[in-house]
Design a protein around this motif. Sequence first.
Motif, PDB file in Angstrom:
ATOM      1  N   ALA A   1       0.925  -1.269   0.036  1.00  0.00           N
ATOM      2  CA  ALA A   1       0.023  -0.131  -0.034  1.00  0.00           C
ATOM      3  C   ALA A   1       0.804   1.191  -0.002  1.00  0.00           C
ATOM      4  O   ALA A   1       0.762   2.255  -0.822  1.00  0.00           O
ATOM      5  N   GLY A   2       2.069   1.265   0.754  1.00  0.00           N
ATOM      6  CA  GLY A   2       2.796   2.452   0.740  1.00  0.00           C
ATOM      7  C   GLY A   2       3.326   2.488  -0.727  1.00  0.00           C
ATOM      8  O   GLY A   2       3.689   3.698  -0.913  1.00  0.00           O
ATOM      9  N   ALA A   3       3.979   1.523  -1.130  1.00  0.00           N
ATOM     10  CA  ALA A   3       4.375   1.446  -2.340  1.00  0.00           C
ATOM     11  C   ALA A   3       3.485   2.113  -3.603  1.00  0.00           C
ATOM     12  O   ALA A   3       3.871   3.094  -4.460  1.00  0.00           O
ATOM     13  N   ALA A   4       1.913   1.656  -3.441  1.00  0.00           N
ATOM     14  CA  ALA A   4       1.229   2.194  -4.204  1.00  0.00           C
ATOM     15  C   ALA A   4       0.932   3.623  -4.130  1.00  0.00           C
ATOM     16  O   ALA A   4       1.192   4.540  -5.120  1.00  0.00           O
ATOM     17  N   ASP A   5       1.153   4.009  -2.839  1.00  0.00           N
ATOM     18  CA  ASP A   5       1.091   5.744  -2.500  1.00  0.00           C
ATOM     19  C   ASP A   5       2.369   6.178  -3.151  1.00  0.00           C
ATOM     20  O   ASP A   5       2.130   7.292  -3.836  1.00  0.00           O
ATOM     21  N   ALA A   6       3.462   5.538  -2.812  1.00  0.00           N
ATOM     22  CA  ALA A   6       4.690   6.505  -3.359  1.00  0.00           C
ATOM     23  C   ALA A   6       4.517   6.425  -4.850  1.00  0.00           C
ATOM     24  O   ALA A   6       5.016   7.378  -5.314  1.00  0.00           O
ATOM     25  N   ASP A   7       4.085   5.383  -5.574  1.00  0.00           N
ATOM     26  CA  ASP A   7       3.868   5.298  -7.180  1.00  0.00           C
ATOM     27  C   ASP A   7       3.087   6.536  -7.502  1.00  0.00           C
ATOM     28  O   ASP A   7       3.433   7.015  -8.679  1.00  0.00           O
ATOM     29  N   ALA A   8       2.044   6.534  -6.934  1.00  0.00           N
ATOM     30  CA  ALA A   8       1.013   7.635  -7.266  1.00  0.00           C
ATOM     31  C   ALA A   8       1.637   9.050  -7.143  1.00  0.00           C
ATOM     32  O   ALA A   8       1.553   9.944  -8.018  1.00  0.00           O
ATOM     33  N   ALA A   9       2.353   9.250  -5.965  1.00  0.00           N
ATOM     34  CA  ALA A   9       3.027  10.536  -5.675  1.00  0.00           C
ATOM     35  C   ALA A   9       4.003  10.861  -6.817  1.00  0.00           C
ATOM     36  O   ALA A   9       4.078  11.989  -7.404  1.00  0.00           O
ATOM     37  N   GLY A  10       4.658   9.816  -7.036  1.00  0.00           N
ATOM     38  CA  GLY A  10       5.930   9.923  -8.237  1.00  0.00           C
ATOM     39  C   GLY A  10       5.264  10.159  -9.582  1.00  0.00           C
ATOM     40  O   GLY A  10       5.939  10.953 -10.217  1.00  0.00           O
ATOM     41  N   GLN A  11       4.141   9.602  -9.708  1.00  0.00           N
ATOM     42  CA  GLN A  11       3.710   9.899 -11.064  1.00  0.00           C
ATOM     43  C   GLN A  11       3.224  11.122 -11.028  1.00  0.00           C
ATOM     44  O   GLN A  11       3.136  12.092 -12.247  1.00  0.00           O
ATOM     45  N   ARG A  12       2.639  11.812 -10.039  1.00  0.00           N
ATOM     46  CA  ARG A  12       2.165  13.276 -10.130  1.00  0.00           C
ATOM     47  C   ARG A  12       3.431  14.082 -10.235  1.00  0.00           C
ATOM     48  O   ARG A  12       3.338  15.090 -10.929  1.00  0.00           O
ATOM     49  N   LEU A  13       4.360  13.706  -9.608  1.00  0.00           N
ATOM     50  CA  LEU A  13       5.790  14.768  -9.671  1.00  0.00           C
ATOM     51  C   LEU A  13       6.228  14.465 -11.329  1.00  0.00           C
ATOM     52  O   LEU A  13       6.526  15.530 -11.722  1.00  0.00           O
ATOM     53  N   ARG A  14       6.226  13.322 -11.707  1.00  0.00           N
ATOM     54  CA  ARG A  14       6.558  13.143 -13.041  1.00  0.00           C
ATOM     55  C   ARG A  14       5.987  14.100 -14.005  1.00  0.00           C
ATOM     56  O   ARG A  14       6.222  14.644 -14.803  1.00  0.00           O
ATOM     57  N   ASP A  15       4.314  13.975 -13.863  1.00  0.00           N
ATOM     58  CA  ASP A  15       3.480  14.733 -14.804  1.00  0.00           C
ATOM     59  C   ASP A  15       3.674  16.224 -14.490  1.00  0.00           C
ATOM     60  O   ASP A  15       3.855  17.114 -15.409  1.00  0.00           O
ATOM     61  N   GLU A  16       4.149  16.873 -13.470  1.00  0.00           N
ATOM     62  CA  GLU A  16       4.477  18.150 -13.115  1.00  0.00           C
ATOM     63  C   GLU A  16       5.564  18.510 -13.674  1.00  0.00           C
ATOM     64  O   GLU A  16       5.890  19.677 -14.398  1.00  0.00           O
ATOM     65  N   ALA A  17       6.638  17.698 -13.542  1.00  0.00           N
ATOM     66  CA  ALA A  17       7.970  17.928 -14.273  1.00  0.00           C
ATOM     67  C   ALA A  17       7.802  17.981 -15.850  1.00  0.00           C
ATOM     68  O   ALA A  17       8.521  18.779 -16.617  1.00  0.00           O
ATOM     69  N   SER A  18       6.861  17.029 -16.412  1.00  0.00           N
ATOM     70  CA  SER A  18       6.503  17.110 -17.862  1.00  0.00           C
ATOM     71  C   SER A  18       5.907  18.273 -18.198  1.00  0.00           C
ATOM     72  O   SER A  18       6.286  19.048 -19.375  1.00  0.00           O
ATOM     73  N   LYS A  19       5.143  18.799 -17.163  1.00  0.00           N
ATOM     74  CA  LYS A  19       4.138  20.137 -17.756  1.00  0.00           C
ATOM     75  C   LYS A  19       5.255  21.376 -17.655  1.00  0.00           C
ATOM     76  O   LYS A  19       5.206  22.230 -18.508  1.00  0.00           O
ATOM     77  N   LEU A  20       6.197  21.378 -16.627  1.00  0.00           N
ATOM     78  CA  LEU A  20       6.953  22.312 -16.719  1.00  0.00           C
ATOM     79  C   LEU A  20       8.005  22.347 -17.714  1.00  0.00           C
ATOM     80  O   LEU A  20       8.273  23.477 -18.302  1.00  0.00           O
ATOM     81  N   ALA A  21       8.344  21.034 -18.195  1.00  0.00           N
ATOM     82  CA  ALA A  21       9.320  20.999 -19.496  1.00  0.00           C
ATOM     83  C   ALA A  21       8.716  21.475 -20.531  1.00  0.00           C
ATOM     84  O   ALA A  21       9.282  22.355 -21.426  1.00  0.00           O
TER      85      ALA A  21
END
Length: 163
Positions: free
Chosen positions: A80-100
């Motif tokens: 469950a913690g890994a799934a939460d971390a994956d979701a947070a990581g995906q949000r971070l990657r999405d934000e980084a892509s938007k910024l790029a």
Amino acid sequence: MKGWAIAAVVALLASHWAAYQHGLSVERANAGLASAQRDSGDRLAEVIGERDARQEEQRRATAQEQARANAQEERTIADAGAADADAAGQRLRDEASKLAATVSCPGTDTTAITRGQAATRAAMVLSDLLARADERAGDLAQAYDRARIAGLACEASYNTLIK
């Protein structure tokens, strides 16, 4: 007198022989009784030992099952913690892509446009590196969690066997 003496000697020998035979039969009876008591005590000790061994085996099996259940619970929590971390990581990657994608500089100046394109490429490379690093970190964290949980379960199971 000789006949009488012989008869007395024979009677004396017969009485001694009878006393000896009686003593032998009493000794055999006592030995049989002692053997029966010893066998009964041995059987009782064997039954008690078997009962104690079964109780110890049951205690160990229960403790090992508890260790397995605890490990499964920890794996569920870690997943469950890994799934939460994956979701947070995906949000971070999405934000980084938007910024790029928003780094480019619109305008008419060719120098500014060139710099904007270079900045966009650099931001995209950094975004990609961030995405790969985050994915790898997630994989390593998950592998670490599983190894740690398995090690703790093994240790708990071992401890139940030696106690």
